[in-house]
Scaffold this active site. Structure first.
Site, PDB file in Angstrom:
ATOM      1  CG  HIS A  58      -2.050  -1.023   1.060  1.00  0.00           C
ATOM      2  ND1 HIS A  58      -3.293  -0.733   0.569  1.00  0.00           N
ATOM      3  CD2 HIS A  58      -2.048  -2.365   1.297  1.00  0.00           C
ATOM      4  CE1 HIS A  58      -4.020  -1.833   0.520  1.00  0.00           C
ATOM      5  NE2 HIS A  58      -3.286  -2.835   0.972  1.00  0.00           N
ATOM      6  CG  ASP A  78      -0.045   9.385   0.581  1.00  0.00           C
ATOM      7  OD1 ASP A  78      -0.147   8.246   1.034  1.00  0.00           O
ATOM      8  OD2 ASP A  78      -0.719  10.354   0.983  1.00  0.00           O
TER       9      ASP A  78
HETATM   10  P1  ADQ Z   1      -3.173   6.231   4.551  1.00  0.00           P
HETATM   11  O1  ADQ Z   1      -1.771   6.687   4.730  1.00  0.00           O
HETATM   12  O2  ADQ Z   1      -3.961   6.088   5.773  1.00  0.00           O
HETATM   13  O3  ADQ Z   1      -3.264   4.866   3.708  1.00  0.00           O
HETATM   14  P2  ADQ Z   1      -5.111   7.534   2.658  1.00  0.00           P
HETATM   15  O4  ADQ Z   1      -5.040   6.731   1.412  1.00  0.00           O
HETATM   16  O5  ADQ Z   1      -5.300   8.984   2.403  1.00  0.00           O
HETATM   17  O6  ADQ Z   1      -3.828   7.376   3.571  1.00  0.00           O
HETATM   18  O7  ADQ Z   1      -6.326   6.995   3.488  1.00  0.00           O
HETATM   19  C1  ADQ Z   1      -6.708   7.614   4.688  1.00  0.00           C
HETATM   20  C2  ADQ Z   1      -8.143   7.217   5.046  1.00  0.00           C
HETATM   21  O8  ADQ Z   1      -8.409   7.656   6.377  1.00  0.00           O
HETATM   22  C3  ADQ Z   1      -9.158   7.884   4.144  1.00  0.00           C
HETATM   23  O9  ADQ Z   1     -10.180   6.969   3.854  1.00  0.00           O
HETATM   24  C4  ADQ Z   1      -9.685   9.049   4.987  1.00  0.00           C
HETATM   25  O10 ADQ Z   1     -11.036   9.359   4.766  1.00  0.00           O
HETATM   26  C5  ADQ Z   1      -9.500   8.556   6.389  1.00  0.00           C
HETATM   27  N1  ADQ Z   1      -9.185   9.696   7.276  1.00  0.00           N
HETATM   28  C6  ADQ Z   1      -8.060  10.404   7.302  1.00  0.00           C
HETATM   29  N2  ADQ Z   1      -8.148  11.399   8.208  1.00  0.00           N
HETATM   30  C7  ADQ Z   1      -9.369  11.300   8.761  1.00  0.00           C
HETATM   31  C8  ADQ Z   1     -10.066  12.029   9.770  1.00  0.00           C
HETATM   32  N3  ADQ Z   1      -9.549  13.074  10.415  1.00  0.00           N
HETATM   33  N4  ADQ Z   1     -11.304  11.632  10.076  1.00  0.00           N
HETATM   34  C9  ADQ Z   1     -11.853  10.583   9.451  1.00  0.00           C
HETATM   35  N5  ADQ Z   1     -11.258   9.875   8.506  1.00  0.00           N
HETATM   36  C10 ADQ Z   1     -10.031  10.208   8.165  1.00  0.00           C
HETATM   37  C11 ADQ Z   1      -2.290   3.954   3.138  1.00  0.00           C
HETATM   38  C12 ADQ Z   1      -1.249   4.591   2.205  1.00  0.00           C
HETATM   39  C13 ADQ Z   1      -1.960   5.380   1.104  1.00  0.00           C
HETATM   40  C14 ADQ Z   1      -2.895   4.443   0.333  1.00  0.00           C
HETATM   41  C15 ADQ Z   1      -3.806   3.691   1.289  1.00  0.00           C
HETATM   42  C16 ADQ Z   1      -4.612   2.609   0.560  1.00  0.00           C
HETATM   43  O11 ADQ Z   1      -0.371   5.425   2.926  1.00  0.00           O
HETATM   44  O12 ADQ Z   1      -1.027   5.962   0.217  1.00  0.00           O
HETATM   45  O13 ADQ Z   1      -3.697   5.211  -0.554  1.00  0.00           O
HETATM   46  O14 ADQ Z   1      -3.060   3.051   2.318  1.00  0.00           O
HETATM   47  O15 ADQ Z   1      -3.786   1.730  -0.120  1.00  0.00           O
END
Ligand code: ADQ
Length: 489
Positions: A180, A387
């Site tokens: 991921h 990311d």
């Molecule tokens: P993350 O680093 O967690 O995931 P991201 O892909 O942006 O990053 O996903 C974050 C999730 O958490 C989103 O669904 C978002 O809605 C939720 N979230 C974040 N902040 C929040 C808040 N304050 N309140 C509620 N919800 C919140 C890892 C990798 C990414 C990759 C994903 C999936 O780092 O690059 O896209 O896995 O493979």
């Protein structure tokens, strides 16, 4: 006939990830309360109807006693989850240590830990041993529950040692592994003391997947340069077979977001927010509070923008929602206070008696609040330093059918490859460039916004999480069949 009455055959899928998609709270000696956390992975797999998914992972709690373990196992079984029990010491060494302190920063180009080099090198070996041990514990649970014909899908940098453990036990098991995070340039991966062990283990899988073609290419280069193996456009020749390597860009369950916008609860939140920020443009950041997300850089760019363009000072607000994670790691604590300090300084500088330019929240929002925020936003700011993909950018686009706001997106997020044509791409390290992008986004004419949004919306709607999971698993099935045909020839 009897055969017609039986249910259609659904292949069993064992999804192995460090964390189970539940949060477990102990309510008594043998009582647990469980809550499913509806992350992207869970909804992705719920949507894939041809598979019957089971989850294997750590429940995130320490359960030292047998009564507690038995009760939790039973409660989890109802949610199709199977626990791996890790004790505190192993969590410390494997999870906090090797996974979060070594692999996570390295894969995001932040390098290996540099303070107190000697101490790190000494603990490095014991942390790697704990990593191997933990991966073997996951493998033991998989082996116990595996049935012939199952597909085993291992997830992420926590479980790079798992494919080898599984194949050692059963060569015929269908094993896929998906990362991921980014896979860094082989020059970065080369610095890792256990670089070869990890590559060898991942190569034991039948199919290895990444978010982007670049990450796949970096992985193949690491295998050719570090291990001296033969790489092809399809994968790596390994021990007489081809380990398939390919890109499978993840998506979101876009319909879930689109549908939510019509719910009265979300509509109420939307009205509240519109009322609260009437007369001001809304800019939004939603991130886990992690150094890879570039939160200080983003806020400094916003400050530069306000500095250069006094007109906007009382006409725009930045809402930065940052959920704290890994709060027991000192670097993360440092980051929290750094962000607070910058926000405080900027609000002191540009705030008035009644308003401040930055609202910073250190917490998680529920799904409805999040959807409402995405819907009222004029400009979303995703400034990750690196990311894997970044799903926040996808979620924002899904909620913008009415408003057609602008996405400012880091070129170092995997999402830049899919949403790049609709977003304004920036180098998050270049604060002047990000400040200029903010000015441009706020002034962008509606025709251009519409065109950009349309491009991104079509992508987000058609590349869903369900499709991602379905494609990975069928590719894994095909890879295994092809390999069998080849060996028979
Ligand atoms: P993350 O680093 O967690 O995931 P991201 O892909 O942006 O990053 O996903 C974050 C999730 O958490 C989103 O669904 C978002 O809605 C939720 N979230 C974040 N902040 C929040 C808040 N304050 N309140 C509620 N919800 C919140 C890892 C990798 C990414 C990759 C994903 C999936 O780092 O690059 O896209 O896995 O493979």
């Amino acid at each position: 006939e009897e055969r017609h009455e039986t249910k259609p055959f659904r292949q069993r899928l064992l999804v192995v990830a460090n964390r189970l998609p539940v949060s477990a709270v102990r309510k008594g000696e043998d009582a647990w309360s469980l809550e499913i956390s509806a992350g992207g992975l869970v909804s992705a797999l719920l949507g894939v109807k041809e598979f019957e998914a089971r989850w294997i992972g750590w429940a995130g709690v320490n359960v030292p006693d047998e009564i507690g373990q038995k009760a939790l196992t039973k409660a989890l079984a109802e949610k199709r989850c199977i626990p791996v029990f890790l004790d505190e010491e192993i969590v410390h060494q494997y999870y906090n240590g090797y996974c979060n302190n070594i692999l996570w920063p390295l894969f995001h180009y932040l390098g290996l830990p540099q303070e107190d080099r000697l101490a790190t090198t000494r603990s490095f070996q014991s942390q790697f041993e704990a990593y191997e041990k933990a991966n073997q514990m996951f493998a033991d649970v998989v082996n116990k529950h595996y049935e012939e014909g199952d597909v085993v899908w291992c997830h992420d940098y926590h479980l790079m040692f798992l494919p080898k453990c599984l194949k050692k036990h059963n060569k015929k098991m269908k094993v896929g592994w998906f990362l991921h995070t980014p896979f860094p340039s082989s020059e970065i991966h080369r610095t890792l003391p256990s670089r070869s062990e990890l590559l060898h283990s991942v190569l034991a899988a039948d199919l290895v997947g990444f978010h982007t073609y670049d990450y796949a290419r970096h992985f193949v280069s690491a295998c050719t340069r570090i291990l001296g193996l033969e790489g092809t456009p399809y994968g790596v020749e390994y021990q007489g077979k081809l380990t398939r390597v390919a890109a499978f860009p993840i998506g979101i369950d876009s319909e879930r977001f689109i549908r939510a916008l019509d719910l009265p609860a979300v509509q109420d939140h939307i009205k509240e927010l519109q009322e609260r920020f009437k007369g001001r443009k809304v800019m939004l950041g939603v991130d886990r509070l992690d150094m890879i997300k570039g939160i200080p850089q983003k806020i400094l760019a916003f400050e530069k923008f306000l500095e250069e363009d006094p007109y906007w000072r009382d006409k725009v607000v930045l809402l930065q929602i940052a959920v704290p994670t890994r709060t027991d790691v000192p670097e993360y604590q440092k980051l929290t206070s750094q962000v607070h300090e910058i926000v405080g300084r900027i609000n002191g500088r540009f705030g008035t008696l009644t308003t401040v330019p930055i609202h910073h929240l250190d917490r998680s929002l529920d799904f409805y609040q999040l959807c409402a925020l995405y819907a009222v936003t004029d400009v979303a700011l995703v400034t990750s330093l690196r990311d894997g993909m970044n799903l926040v950018s996808y979620e924002f686009v899904a909620c913008q059918e009415k408003k057609k706001g602008v996405l400012i997106l880091s070129e170092f997020a995997g999402a830049a490859q899919s949403l790049g044509a609709g977003a304004i791409l920036v180098n998050p390290w270049n604060i002047t460039e990000v400040a200029a992008a903010i000015a441009r986004a706020l002034k962008m004419p509606s025709a251009e916004r519409e065109k950009r949004h349309k491009h991104n919306f079509l992508h987000v709607k058609s590349h869903t999480a369900q499709e991602w999971a379905g494609t990975f698993v069928s590719e894994l099935n095909d890879t295994v069949i092809e390999a069998q045909l080849r060996t028979r020839q």
